[in-house]
Write a protein that holds these residues in place. Structure first.
Motif, PDB file in Angstrom:
ATOM      1  N   TRP A   4       0.803  -1.208   0.000  1.00 43.68           N
ATOM      2  CA  TRP A   4       0.000   0.000   0.000  1.00 43.68           C
ATOM      3  C   TRP A   4       0.848   1.276   0.000  1.00 43.68           C
ATOM      4  O   TRP A   4       0.309   2.373   0.010  1.00 43.68           O
ATOM      5  N   PHE A   5       2.153   1.131  -0.058  1.00 43.36           N
ATOM      6  CA  PHE A   5       3.043   2.288   0.010  1.00 43.36           C
ATOM      7  C   PHE A   5       2.862   3.219  -1.191  1.00 43.36           C
ATOM      8  O   PHE A   5       3.058   4.422  -1.084  1.00 43.36           O
ATOM      9  N   TRP A   6       2.459   2.703  -2.332  1.00 45.16           N
ATOM     10  CA  TRP A   6       2.318   3.504  -3.547  1.00 45.16           C
ATOM     11  C   TRP A   6       1.123   4.450  -3.495  1.00 45.16           C
ATOM     12  O   TRP A   6       1.035   5.393  -4.281  1.00 45.16           O
ATOM     13  N   ILE A   7       0.177   4.225  -2.586  1.00 46.27           N
ATOM     14  CA  ILE A   7      -1.051   5.030  -2.579  1.00 46.27           C
ATOM     15  C   ILE A   7      -0.810   6.463  -2.090  1.00 46.27           C
ATOM     16  O   ILE A   7      -1.477   7.399  -2.540  1.00 46.27           O
ATOM     17  N   TRP A   8       0.133   6.685  -1.202  1.00 44.26           N
ATOM     18  CA  TRP A   8       0.372   8.041  -0.677  1.00 44.26           C
ATOM     19  C   TRP A   8       0.874   9.018  -1.737  1.00 44.26           C
ATOM     20  O   TRP A   8       0.346  10.134  -1.839  1.00 44.26           O
ATOM     21  N   PRO A   9       1.850   8.641  -2.555  1.00 44.07           N
ATOM     22  CA  PRO A   9       2.240   9.591  -3.621  1.00 44.07           C
ATOM     23  C   PRO A   9       1.098   9.880  -4.603  1.00 44.07           C
ATOM     24  O   PRO A   9       0.951  11.002  -5.090  1.00 44.07           O
ATOM     25  N   LEU A  11      -2.163   9.907  -3.861  1.00 44.21           N
ATOM     26  CA  LEU A  11      -3.085  10.818  -3.182  1.00 44.21           C
ATOM     27  C   LEU A  11      -2.535  12.240  -3.130  1.00 44.21           C
ATOM     28  O   LEU A  11      -3.279  13.211  -3.297  1.00 44.21           O
ATOM     29  N   VAL A  12      -1.253  12.381  -2.897  1.00 45.28           N
ATOM     30  CA  VAL A  12      -0.629  13.710  -2.884  1.00 45.28           C
ATOM     31  C   VAL A  12      -0.722  14.341  -4.270  1.00 45.28           C
ATOM     32  O   VAL A  12      -1.049  15.524  -4.409  1.00 45.28           O
ATOM     33  N   LEU A  13      -0.473  13.559  -5.306  1.00 47.06           N
ATOM     34  CA  LEU A  13      -0.563  14.075  -6.679  1.00 47.06           C
ATOM     35  C   LEU A  13      -1.991  14.510  -7.010  1.00 47.06           C
ATOM     36  O   LEU A  13      -2.205  15.581  -7.584  1.00 47.06           O
ATOM     37  N   ILE A  14      -2.969  13.720  -6.635  1.00 50.16           N
ATOM     38  CA  ILE A  14      -4.368  14.087  -6.870  1.00 50.16           C
ATOM     39  C   ILE A  14      -4.714  15.374  -6.118  1.00 50.16           C
ATOM     40  O   ILE A  14      -5.383  16.259  -6.650  1.00 50.16           O
ATOM     41  N   GLY A  15      -4.241  15.508  -4.876  1.00 48.49           N
ATOM     42  CA  GLY A  15      -4.490  16.720  -4.105  1.00 48.49           C
ATOM     43  C   GLY A  15      -3.875  17.951  -4.749  1.00 48.49           C
ATOM     44  O   GLY A  15      -4.500  19.013  -4.802  1.00 48.49           O
ATOM     45  N   LEU A  16      -2.652  17.808  -5.264  1.00 50.09           N
ATOM     46  CA  LEU A  16      -2.000  18.942  -5.927  1.00 50.09           C
ATOM     47  C   LEU A  16      -2.734  19.339  -7.206  1.00 50.09           C
ATOM     48  O   LEU A  16      -2.890  20.527  -7.499  1.00 50.09           O
ATOM     49  N   VAL A  17      -3.209  18.364  -7.950  1.00 51.92           N
ATOM     50  CA  VAL A  17      -3.961  18.658  -9.172  1.00 51.92           C
ATOM     51  C   VAL A  17      -5.261  19.378  -8.820  1.00 51.92           C
ATOM     52  O   VAL A  17      -5.630  20.364  -9.471  1.00 51.92           O
ATOM     53  N   LEU A  18      -5.952  18.921  -7.790  1.00 50.60           N
ATOM     54  CA  LEU A  18      -7.192  19.582  -7.382  1.00 50.60           C
ATOM     55  C   LEU A  18      -6.949  21.009  -6.893  1.00 50.60           C
ATOM     56  O   LEU A  18      -7.729  21.917  -7.203  1.00 50.60           O
ATOM     57  N   LEU A  19      -5.883  21.217  -6.149  1.00 49.76           N
ATOM     58  CA  LEU A  19      -5.555  22.574  -5.698  1.00 49.76           C
ATOM     59  C   LEU A  19      -5.224  23.485  -6.879  1.00 49.76           C
ATOM     60  O   LEU A  19      -5.622  24.648  -6.905  1.00 49.76           O
TER      61      LEU A  19
END
Length: 71
Positions: A4-9, A11-19
């Motif tokens: 599950w380690f790959w999910i954090w990067p 999620l961060v990328l999705i958050g940056l795109v949304l911002l």
């Protein structure tokens, strides 16, 4: 747990795109003035009449007659 380690990067990328998208939308609304425009919809008949008079499309007599009919 390491699977599950790959999910954090991601999620961060999705958050940056949304911002980034949110920032883009906010700047577009301010640039076009959409944030300050009233939400009343299309221009009222009185506003259209005033604009036509200001552009010289109708004369004083016609303006007064139509304005009185609207009120």
């Amino acid at each position: 747990m390491m699977g599950w380690f790959w999910i954090w990067p991601v999620l961060v990328l999705i958050g940056l795109v949304l911002l980034g998208y949110l920032a883009y939308r906010l700047t577009q609304n301010r640039r076009t003035g959409a944030g300050t425009a009233p939400v009343a919809g299309p221009a009222s008949a009185r506003q259209i009449l005033d604009e036509r008079y200001a552009r010289g499309e109708i004369d004083d007599e016609d303006y007064r007659k139509r304005r009185d009919e609207l009120t």
